[in-house]
Design a protein around this motif. Structure first.
Motif, PDB file in Angstrom:
ATOM      1  N   LYS A   8       0.455  -1.668   0.315  1.00 30.93           N
ATOM      2  CA  LYS A   8      -0.024  -0.057   0.519  1.00 30.93           C
ATOM      3  C   LYS A   8       0.589   1.058  -0.175  1.00 30.93           C
ATOM      4  O   LYS A   8       0.526   2.503   1.296  1.00 30.93           O
ATOM      5  CB  LYS A   8      -0.830  -0.284   1.439  1.00 30.93           C
ATOM      6  CG  LYS A   8      -2.050  -1.255   1.366  1.00 30.93           C
ATOM      7  CD  LYS A   8      -2.261  -1.768   3.145  1.00 30.93           C
ATOM      8  CE  LYS A   8      -3.982  -2.737   2.346  1.00 30.93           C
ATOM      9  NZ  LYS A   8      -4.439  -2.507   3.170  1.00 30.93           N
ATOM     10  N   LYS A  10       2.288   4.210  -1.253  1.00 30.85           N
ATOM     11  CA  LYS A  10       1.379   6.496  -1.280  1.00 30.85           C
ATOM     12  C   LYS A  10       2.295   7.337  -1.773  1.00 30.85           C
ATOM     13  O   LYS A  10       3.190   6.887  -1.007  1.00 30.85           O
ATOM     14  CB  LYS A  10      -0.025   6.493  -1.223  1.00 30.85           C
ATOM     15  CG  LYS A  10      -0.756   5.552  -0.748  1.00 30.85           C
ATOM     16  CD  LYS A  10      -2.083   6.835  -0.205  1.00 30.85           C
ATOM     17  CE  LYS A  10      -2.630   5.547  -0.446  1.00 30.85           C
ATOM     18  NZ  LYS A  10      -4.312   5.943   0.521  1.00 30.85           N
ATOM     19  N   GLY A  25      -0.958   3.694  -2.973  1.00 27.85           N
ATOM     20  CA  GLY A  25      -1.572   2.514  -2.859  1.00 27.85           C
ATOM     21  C   GLY A  25      -0.974   0.890  -3.752  1.00 27.85           C
ATOM     22  O   GLY A  25      -1.762   0.532  -3.528  1.00 27.85           O
ATOM     23  N   GLY A  62       2.768   3.680   3.591  1.00 25.98           N
ATOM     24  CA  GLY A  62       3.205   2.190   3.135  1.00 25.98           C
ATOM     25  C   GLY A  62       4.454   1.551   3.897  1.00 25.98           C
ATOM     26  O   GLY A  62       5.502   1.772   4.056  1.00 25.98           O
TER      27      GLY A  62
END
Length: 232
Positions: A8, A10, A25, A62
């Protein structure tokens, strides 16, 4: 075996008063001994993803897990040491040091990686990998006397001399003609398999995808398709 995952991830940049989200993500897994290719149009986020994976810039959110450790949570010195010892890099242009011979380029990389090899073993290792990339006959040459294809072969050798666990390749064939592109990709693929390296490559050349094990298609900061490639 998986040794590298992104969970995830970003990445956002602030442009004036506007925050622009480049990666939205991203999650992916890279496996040992395999080449994963990132493809997508300009602005899709593939190069940003590669530089974040390589620890050249931080993710906004993330996790980036390398051998069980979240490198996105480490400080810059810790990340630098991982890059030097565990990662290898090949870019569009070779970026060789102009005043060093081919042999010296590789010796310098062993110094940067803080190799524990003694001098005679370093010499043997340099000779071994130069033979693999078919550049042993040019080991005393300077970059100015090398062709584009030869420079990129040396760049591949330099990236692999310290036996990294992950190779990051950003458009490694973009500056080469078709034949030299195939030669360089054959080298990268062979070394990936022989040294059990995990390779993440950005490319815009669809012909190069035949050398990959997996292809990740990106669009507007997301993965919209992931597939197995037609392996060379």
């Amino acid at each position: 075996m998986s040794i590298f995952t992104m969970d995830k991830v970003k990445k956002s940049f602030t442009n004036g008063e506007v925050e622009e989200e480049i990666l939205k993500g991203i999650s992916l897994t890279l496996k040992e001994g395999e080449i994963t290719a990132l493809v997508g149009a300009s602005g899709s986020g593939k190069s940003t993803l590669l530089t974040i994976a390589a620890g050249l810039q931080n993710a906004s959110e993330g996790k980036i897990i390398f051998e069980g450790e979240n490198i996105n949570a480490l400080n810059q010195e810790q990340i630098r040491k991982i890059r030097a010892k565990e990662f290898g890099f090949v870019f569009q242009f070779a970026h060789l040091v102009p005043f060093l011979t081919v042999e010296e380029q590789l010796m310098l990389m062993l110094d940067i990686a803080e190799s524990k090899l003694v001098k005679k073993d370093r010499v043997r290792e340099v000779e071994r990998i130069l033979e693999l990339v078919e550049m042993d006959h040019r080991k005393t040459a300077y970059p100015s006397s090398l062709s584009g294809g030869e420079k990129q072969r040396v760049a591949v050798a330099r990236a692999m001399i310290h036996q990294p666990k992950i190779l990051f390749a950003d458009e490694p064939t973009a500056s080469l003609d078709s034949k030299r592109s195939k030669d360089v990709m054959t080298l990268i693929r062979n070394l990936t398999k022989e040294q059990k390296v995990t390779t993440l490559m950005v490319t815009h050349d669809e012909e190069m995808l035949t050398y990959a094990d997996h292809v990740i298609n990106m669009r507007d900061g997301v993965v919209f398709k992931e597939e197995s490639a037609g392996v060379y």
